[in-house]
Structures are given as structure tokens and as C-alpha cells.
Design an enzyme around this catalytic site. Sequence first.
Site, PDB file in Angstrom:
ATOM      1  N   GLY A  20       0.704  -1.037   0.001  1.00  7.53           N
ATOM      2  CA  GLY A  20       0.306   0.209  -0.278  1.00  7.53           C
ATOM      3  C   GLY A  20       0.757   1.291  -0.012  1.00  7.53           C
ATOM      4  O   GLY A  20       0.322   2.079   0.568  1.00  7.53           O
ATOM      5  N   PRO A 195      12.952  -9.528   8.994  1.00 12.12           N
ATOM      6  CA  PRO A 195      12.875  -9.098   7.089  1.00 12.12           C
ATOM      7  C   PRO A 195      13.060  -7.643   7.636  1.00 12.12           C
ATOM      8  O   PRO A 195      13.547  -6.744   6.222  1.00 12.12           O
ATOM      9  CB  PRO A 195      11.060  -9.163   6.803  1.00 12.12           C
ATOM     10  N   THR A 196      12.304  -6.811   7.856  1.00 12.72           N
ATOM     11  CA  THR A 196      12.705  -5.197   7.979  1.00 12.72           C
ATOM     12  C   THR A 196      13.971  -5.009   7.677  1.00 12.72           C
ATOM     13  O   THR A 196      14.522  -4.213   7.481  1.00 12.72           O
ATOM     14  CB  THR A 196      11.579  -4.695   8.987  1.00 12.72           C
ATOM     15  N   CYS A 392     -18.419   3.552 -20.747  1.00 12.75           N
ATOM     16  CA  CYS A 392     -17.589   3.409 -22.386  1.00 12.75           C
ATOM     17  C   CYS A 392     -18.083   1.849 -22.990  1.00 12.75           C
ATOM     18  O   CYS A 392     -19.183   2.256 -23.505  1.00 12.75           O
ATOM     19  CB  CYS A 392     -16.187   3.301 -21.557  1.00 12.75           C
ATOM     20  N   HIS A 518     -15.344   8.026 -19.261  1.00  9.45           N
ATOM     21  CA  HIS A 518     -15.173   7.319 -17.812  1.00  9.45           C
ATOM     22  C   HIS A 518     -15.092   8.481 -16.821  1.00  9.45           C
ATOM     23  O   HIS A 518     -14.307   8.956 -16.369  1.00  9.45           O
ATOM     24  CB  HIS A 518     -13.615   6.217 -17.646  1.00  9.45           C
ATOM     25  N   GLU A 520     -15.663   7.924 -14.017  1.00  4.73           N
ATOM     26  CA  GLU A 520     -14.695   7.721 -12.552  1.00  4.73           C
ATOM     27  C   GLU A 520     -13.462   7.926 -12.010  1.00  4.73           C
ATOM     28  O   GLU A 520     -13.021   7.993 -10.872  1.00  4.73           O
ATOM     29  CB  GLU A 520     -15.060   6.051 -12.308  1.00  4.73           C
TER      30      GLU A 520
END
Length: 548
Positions: A20, A195-196, A392, A518, A520
Site C-alpha cells: 500500500g 525482514p525489516t 464506455c 470514464h 469514475e
Amino acid sequence: MNDKKVKFIFITGGVCSSLGKGISIASLGMLLESHGYKVSLIKMDPYINIDPGTMSPYQHGEVYVTEDGAETDLDLGYYERFTHANLSRKNSVTTGQIYYAVIQRERHGDYLGQTVQVIPHITNEIKKRIFDVAADDDLDFVLVEIGGTVGDMESIPFIEAIRQIRQELGSSRVLNVHLTLIPTITVAGELKTKPTQHSVKELMEMGIIPEILLCRSASPLSPEMRSKIALFCNVSERNVISAIDIKSSIYEIPEMLHQQGYDEIVLEHFKMTKTTPSFGEWNGFMGKLRNPGRKVKIAVVGKYISLQDSYRSIYEALLHGAVANEAELDILRVDSEEVLEKKFRLNARAYFSKNRIDGILVPGGFGNRGIEGKISAINYARTEGIPLFGICLGLQLSVIEFARNVCGLAGANSKEFDPSSPHPVISLLIEQEILEWKGGTMRLGAYKCVLVPGSKAAAIYGTDSVMERHRHRYEVTLKYRETLEKGSLRFCGINPQTELIEAIEIPEHPWFICTQYHPEFKSRPIAPHPLFRDFIRASIENGNSRKS
Ligand code: GLN
């Protein structure tokens, strides 16, 4: 560069992808704006394609289109939804574009006598792209997201370029943020920092010292975990930010980060004035999102329904519309081929009446898989008075359905699906002899749409013309216009230059509106798109009338 001495914030990702980064950087942009600063954002994608335009949604999710017609990564959608930044093709950079520019210059003879190399030529081109964005407007911050995961071979030139920028401008102008994963070992229920640690070590080996760590984890970090991460990763404890998995909504993320002082830490780093940020409109949206009234159930009938990100902007715009109506959105994802064509064999009536939906949305798409299923869904919505929003391809299929079943044009189709159709109601511009089309093969980016006075679309928008974004090759074939209008299909949105059809509606239907563009892409939580807002309103009304 502008005189304001723009500050640069670089965000890299560690351990694995899909943590993210895009949403986190968009959230930071939103927070900085709420302190009164002006931001722009760049996505740097380390793949060799020039843009994601030719990639399958299975590979890449949705292709997001900017106002100036760039086909970009869907993260730009988050940037535009969360901030007020004006994004263009400059804000989406790929390895392909960088190499293409350098190789073209080499052929042109611009590097005569030199050996063209990754350092400095490729890295200089990357830096130039970043500084070009910084030169625009009156920006305070440029936020740059480096795609991929640290340790990938592909992203090395980007990491090297941002290292050089830090070296050239110093820490007063540059801040490095690293988004990383703190996994949970399920059996032991333990969060793991190793892991970090490795990912930060790898970054440091490349000369990047992250000042802030955003740690994605399933549960909040304990104070002990924070101090452990701080110690091993060389950051202060306050700069270890816990980014826990948010189950409810991505729109909760800015507040979660703000509560841990993320924006303050950033502003303190740059010695910039902190204000008490005003989240006015955003808070209004969040308040409604958290306390919805009734549910509204919308069927999205598409092809790439199994993937979360293929219709990302559609899902977000539907949510904005639902929140504006103080409703909770429930999306029924319908795979038109599997469900309607194979399982229910085009019996959309049986399927939808079983699944009690309030409205149907048919999104964009390419290729003929699943189109008859979509047409059957449109037929059901048209004949049963169920609100239908076609976007569309959704518009094109609605025209086909109308031509076949209302105007009696048997075999009507799009040339995309049936080149020998007796009634090609949808065709390429060059095939329509009335028009001389000089553009490329796709109509991309914003075009003007004049709304026909007295139409539902004009009433919903509350204006007489709009600019909306396109991404398609095919158009309504203008020679069928009269026939379709006789059947009482209204062409309610027209492009003033070309007379191409931008939007259609069925006047006597409770809500049947389709757009060739579009909408959106222009919906934001604090400014829901009028068509989505009104489609949800009509869907709620439809649901209420069905119950009573
Ligand atoms: N395949 C259609 C076209 O090219 C529709 C494209 C879309 O829905 N974005 O015109």
C-alpha cells in the site's frame, strides 16, 4: 525549479509488494495539504513498458487515465482521490520511458564521443523527470513513490537517482520514507522484525538512509517492538510508524497516520511550519462513511471481476456516491461470462431476481469475452426499470441492446466483436466515412461533452458542458443516430468538435444513463461524481419502491 525550494519525499518499499505504498503516499499528500501546503506526486515504475496501456488487468489492475490522456498506474488514481494535485503524464514515469528517451538522444547524436551508461545517463534522466515536476506551479512538496521492492534488480537505477538527489540537495530538502512489512508468525502469534532489518540494511548498502519507517502489520506495534525496530534500523522511536491493516476503509489511513504524528514528523524534519490541520470536508466524508444508513446493493457486471484492482476507480466512485447518499455500499461482482453466459445461460432475469440488487453498473472493457452476458444484464435493467449505469463498453453494449431489441436491427453489434455485422452500430472512427479522424487509434484523456438542455444528464450535472476522460477506440456509428433516436434513445452528451456521442439516456426509464467516457476517474471522496451520486440515489429509490 521554482523559487520556493521544493522539498522531496521519497518512499521505497521493503520485504514484499502490495503493502500500500500508493495509498500511504497519497495519505501523506492529503495530510500535508491539510497543513496548507501544495503537493505533487510521482509514481516511478521499474518496468520496461512505456506505460501500462497495453498490459492486461490481470497483470496490472486498472489503467488509470489522466486529464492529458496518459495511461498510467492505478496509484495515480489514489493520488488524485486523496489530494488536489493536478497530475499529468509527467507524474507517471517508467524504466521504458527513461531508456527510450536516452536511446533516442543517443541516436540523435546528443552524446557524441561518450559511452552511454546507467550512471550518469539513465540516472540523470530519472532526476530530470523528478525536477521537471518540481518546476511546476508553486509546489512545496514533491512526493515520489519508487515502485517495486528494495532488492529488485529493476529498481536499482531509481534508488541510485534518489541517493544522488539527497547528496546534492541535503537533508533539509530530502526525506526518505521506507514502507515495510512486520509479518506475524501465526502459530506463535508473534510479530517479526527481521525482514525489516534486512530490507533497511539493503537500502543502506545502496546509500539510502530512511528517516521514517512505516511498518505494515496485522496488529499494532508494542512499545518494545518500536524500540527494537528503532535500534536495529537506525531511526528514532517516534519515527517508527505503525501502519496496521485497515479492514474497514482505506480512507481511514490518513487519520491513523496523523494520530501517530506522521505529518508532524515530516514537517519538523524540514523545519516547516505546522498548523492545526483542517480536515473539514474529509471529516464530513468520514463521518458519513462510518455511520451509514441503509445498504445499497449494486451489481458490477464485468470480465475481470475476480481481481480487486481491475475496476478500482469504479468501486471507489461507487463508494463516494454511496457515502454522499449516507448509504452503505454492497457490491455484487458478477462475472458476465461465468455467471450469466455459462451458469445462467443469459438468463439475467433469473440471476438478478434471486440476488436482489438495487442497480446495475456495466464498466469498460476490451474484447468479446462475456459481452452477451453483459447485454443480457442491460436488457434486464432496461425492461425492468432497474437503474443502469453503462460506462464506455457499457454504453456501446447498451446501444447494441437497444438497436437489437427496440429498433429491430437484428444482428446489431460492434465492429470490435463482429466485423461483418449487418448493423455495426458501434465502429471505429476511420470506418465512419463522414469523419476524418486524425488522432491515434485511441481516444484518450479529457474531451468536452456538451449536455443537451432538458436531459437528465444535464440536470444531474447541473451544468451545460463538462470535460471527461476517455480511453477507447470505438464510437457510436453516427449514421444510426436517427434510427436509435426514433426508438427514443436520447443522445444527451455530444462532443462539440466532432459530434461524437458522449452520453446516452432513456428518458422514460427511471435511470438509464451511459457514458462513452470514464466519469469514475474524476470522483473524489470530498467531491463525489454527480453521475455516481445520482445513480446511487436512484438505486436506493428503486430498492425502497421494491420493498414497499
Ligand atoms: N473496447 C471498447 C473500445 O475500444 C471500449 C473500451 C472501454 O470500455 N474502455 O472502444
